[in-house]
Scaffold this motif. Structure first.
Motif, mmCIF file in Angstrom:
data_model
loop_
_atom_site.group_PDB
_atom_site.id
_atom_site.type_symbol
_atom_site.label_atom_id
_atom_site.label_comp_id
_atom_site.label_asym_id
_atom_site.label_seq_id
_atom_site.Cartn_x
_atom_site.Cartn_y
_atom_site.Cartn_z
ATOM 1 N N MET A 34 -12.840 -28.416 -32.066
ATOM 2 C CA MET A 34 -11.771 -28.473 -31.200
ATOM 3 C C MET A 34 -10.461 -28.345 -31.747
ATOM 4 O O MET A 34 -9.477 -28.074 -31.264
ATOM 5 C CB MET A 34 -11.953 -29.876 -30.154
ATOM 6 N N GLU A 35 -10.411 -28.683 -33.121
ATOM 7 C CA GLU A 35 -9.110 -28.426 -34.005
ATOM 8 C C GLU A 35 -8.900 -27.061 -34.165
ATOM 9 O O GLU A 35 -7.766 -26.504 -34.185
ATOM 10 C CB GLU A 35 -9.335 -28.989 -35.195
ATOM 11 N N VAL A 36 -9.957 -26.087 -34.299
ATOM 12 C CA VAL A 36 -9.767 -24.939 -34.775
ATOM 13 C C VAL A 36 -10.408 -23.910 -33.515
ATOM 14 O O VAL A 36 -10.275 -22.382 -33.744
ATOM 15 C CB VAL A 36 -10.504 -24.291 -35.978
ATOM 16 N N ALA A 37 -10.792 -24.260 -32.599
ATOM 17 C CA ALA A 37 -11.495 -23.363 -31.651
ATOM 18 C C ALA A 37 -11.043 -23.737 -30.210
ATOM 19 O O ALA A 37 -12.052 -23.789 -29.145
ATOM 20 C CB ALA A 37 -12.793 -23.317 -31.676
ATOM 21 N N SER A 38 -9.885 -24.066 -29.935
ATOM 22 C CA SER A 38 -9.409 -24.596 -28.411
ATOM 23 C C SER A 38 -7.932 -24.356 -28.344
ATOM 24 O O SER A 38 -7.188 -24.272 -29.449
ATOM 25 C CB SER A 38 -9.680 -26.156 -28.334
ATOM 26 N N PRO A 39 -7.408 -23.808 -27.330
ATOM 27 C CA PRO A 39 -5.910 -23.743 -27.103
ATOM 28 C C PRO A 39 -5.056 -25.087 -27.553
ATOM 29 O O PRO A 39 -4.051 -24.905 -27.912
ATOM 30 C CB PRO A 39 -6.018 -23.440 -25.576
ATOM 31 N N GLN A 40 -5.696 -26.214 -27.277
ATOM 32 C CA GLN A 40 -4.958 -27.575 -27.582
ATOM 33 C C GLN A 40 -5.020 -27.703 -29.163
ATOM 34 O O GLN A 40 -3.864 -27.947 -29.770
ATOM 35 C CB GLN A 40 -5.769 -28.613 -27.105
ATOM 36 N N PHE A 42 -4.645 -25.103 -31.101
ATOM 37 C CA PHE A 42 -3.669 -24.162 -31.625
ATOM 38 C C PHE A 42 -2.222 -24.667 -31.356
ATOM 39 O O PHE A 42 -1.376 -24.260 -32.175
ATOM 40 C CB PHE A 42 -4.073 -22.941 -30.968
ATOM 41 N N ALA A 43 -1.998 -25.289 -30.185
ATOM 42 C CA ALA A 43 -0.819 -25.901 -29.940
ATOM 43 C C ALA A 43 -0.457 -26.972 -30.907
ATOM 44 O O ALA A 43 0.771 -26.972 -31.142
ATOM 45 C CB ALA A 43 -0.987 -26.226 -28.437
ATOM 46 N N ARG A 44 -1.339 -27.790 -31.102
ATOM 47 C CA ARG A 44 -1.095 -29.053 -32.076
ATOM 48 C C ARG A 44 -0.766 -28.400 -33.632
ATOM 49 O O ARG A 44 0.076 -28.904 -34.199
ATOM 50 C CB ARG A 44 -2.124 -29.947 -32.126
ATOM 51 N N ASN A 45 -1.545 -27.324 -34.092
ATOM 52 C CA ASN A 45 -1.429 -27.268 -35.553
ATOM 53 C C ASN A 45 -1.850 -25.679 -35.627
ATOM 54 O O ASN A 45 -2.718 -25.103 -36.032
ATOM 55 C CB ASN A 45 -2.258 -28.041 -36.268
ATOM 56 N N PRO A 46 -0.712 -24.749 -35.271
ATOM 57 C CA PRO A 46 -1.203 -23.336 -35.269
ATOM 58 C C PRO A 46 -1.334 -22.773 -36.770
ATOM 59 O O PRO A 46 -2.160 -21.813 -36.990
ATOM 60 C CB PRO A 46 -0.113 -22.572 -34.538
ATOM 61 N N GLU A 47 -0.621 -23.461 -37.742
ATOM 62 C CA GLU A 47 -1.003 -23.023 -39.066
ATOM 63 C C GLU A 47 -2.269 -23.142 -39.637
ATOM 64 O O GLU A 47 -3.037 -22.302 -40.306
ATOM 65 C CB GLU A 47 0.035 -23.705 -40.053
ATOM 66 N N LEU A 48 -2.782 -24.450 -39.137
ATOM 67 C CA LEU A 48 -4.175 -24.668 -39.631
ATOM 68 C C LEU A 48 -5.190 -23.615 -39.002
ATOM 69 O O LEU A 48 -6.061 -23.015 -39.625
ATOM 70 C CB LEU A 48 -4.735 -26.110 -39.066
ATOM 71 N N VAL A 49 -4.876 -23.143 -37.456
ATOM 72 C CA VAL A 49 -5.991 -22.517 -36.869
ATOM 73 C C VAL A 49 -6.008 -21.026 -37.456
ATOM 74 O O VAL A 49 -6.748 -20.259 -37.840
ATOM 75 C CB VAL A 49 -5.721 -22.481 -35.369
ATOM 76 N N LEU A 50 -4.688 -20.580 -37.744
ATOM 77 C CA LEU A 50 -4.517 -19.193 -38.291
ATOM 78 C C LEU A 50 -5.024 -19.195 -39.718
ATOM 79 O O LEU A 50 -5.786 -18.033 -39.998
ATOM 80 C CB LEU A 50 -2.921 -18.793 -38.554
ATOM 81 N N ASP A 51 -4.906 -20.115 -40.571
ATOM 82 C CA ASP A 51 -5.572 -20.177 -41.816
ATOM 83 C C ASP A 51 -7.100 -20.309 -41.705
ATOM 84 O O ASP A 51 -7.815 -19.572 -42.414
ATOM 85 C CB ASP A 51 -5.120 -21.302 -42.625
ATOM 86 N N PHE A 52 -7.609 -21.014 -40.757
ATOM 87 C CA PHE A 52 -9.041 -20.862 -40.564
ATOM 88 C C PHE A 52 -9.674 -19.864 -40.331
ATOM 89 O O PHE A 52 -10.702 -19.006 -40.918
ATOM 90 C CB PHE A 52 -9.400 -22.170 -39.485
#
Length: 226
Positions: A34-40, A42-52
């Motif tokens: 849910m940290e890297v595969a949810s809209p929530q 991405f809203a909380r930590n877009p840098e983490l999701v993009l890096d992932f």
């Protein structure tokens, strides 16, 4: 020619070295999904999701299609082959398949973070500040948890036209593959390739308890005899 519909999941790419979605603990590469595969997330930590996803994209460039991908592509010589995949990689396309529908998006594309329009080819890293055509932050073109699957209606249309259905690398217990099978015509035979199947063969289902590279070849030999 008959219409062969192939539903594929993580198991068809695992033998190429593509990591499966998550492990038994619910983690994906050490992250809660849910940290890297949810809209929530991405809203909380877009840098983490993009890096992932930048790392997943880089990994994809290092792997190649395997025998299962090539065998499925080769079936286009004898069938109208339509692939519906839960995978976000491009290994089916690289193997030569010409009709591939990605239910969960594509890793080598990006789109607006406001809408699922404005989808573009994007093979390199996505960074903060990279903008879509509508001015919003670019995000991976991936269907995250909680988001609609925009290609599902088209997938149902394809399955309804099937003369033969092959399911490989995904279980009949996992959606959307399980749900899509409900739309096949009553005369359609299904082949399930799964090294640890949860179902048994019957009049309308042939279960092959093998990995994708072995099972796809076996099914190809069976159906080309028709």
């Amino acid at each position: 020619m008959k219409n062969l519909v192939v539903l594929t999941g993580a198991g068809v790419s695992a033998e190429s070295g593509v990591n499966t979605f998550r492990d038994a603990g619910g983690l994906w590469e050490g992250h809660d999904v849910m940290e890297v595969a949810s809209p929530q997330g991405f809203a909380r930590n877009p840098e983490l999701v993009l890096d992932f996803y930048n790392k997943r994209r880089a990994q994809l460039k290092e792997v190649e299609p395997n025998e299962a991908h090539y065998c499925i592509a080769g079936l286009e010589r004898n069938f109208n082959v339509y692939i519906i995949t839960q995978n976000v990689d491009d290994l089916h396309e690289r193997a030569g398949s010409s009709r591939v529908l990605h239910l969960h998006g594509e890793l080598l594309k990006a789109r607006s973070s406001k809408t699922d329009d404005h989808v573009i080819e994007h093979r390199d890293d996505i960074s903060m500040g990279d903008k879509a055509a509508d001015g919003s932050q670019l995000r991976p073109h991936i269907v995250w948890f909680g988001e609609e699957v925009p290609m599902m209606d088209r997938a149902v249309e394809i399955v309804q036209q099937a003369d033969i259905l092959m399911i490989v690398g995904t279980s009949l217990q996992v959606y959307p593959a399980a749900g899509l099978r409900n739309f096949i015509a009553s005369h359609v035979h299904t082949y399930l390739i799964d090294p640890a199947p949860a179902v048994s063969s019957n009049d309308r289902l042939t279960v092959i308890s093998k990995k994708a590279t072995q099972g796809v070849r076996e099914v190809a030999d069976l159906i080309t005899q028709f």
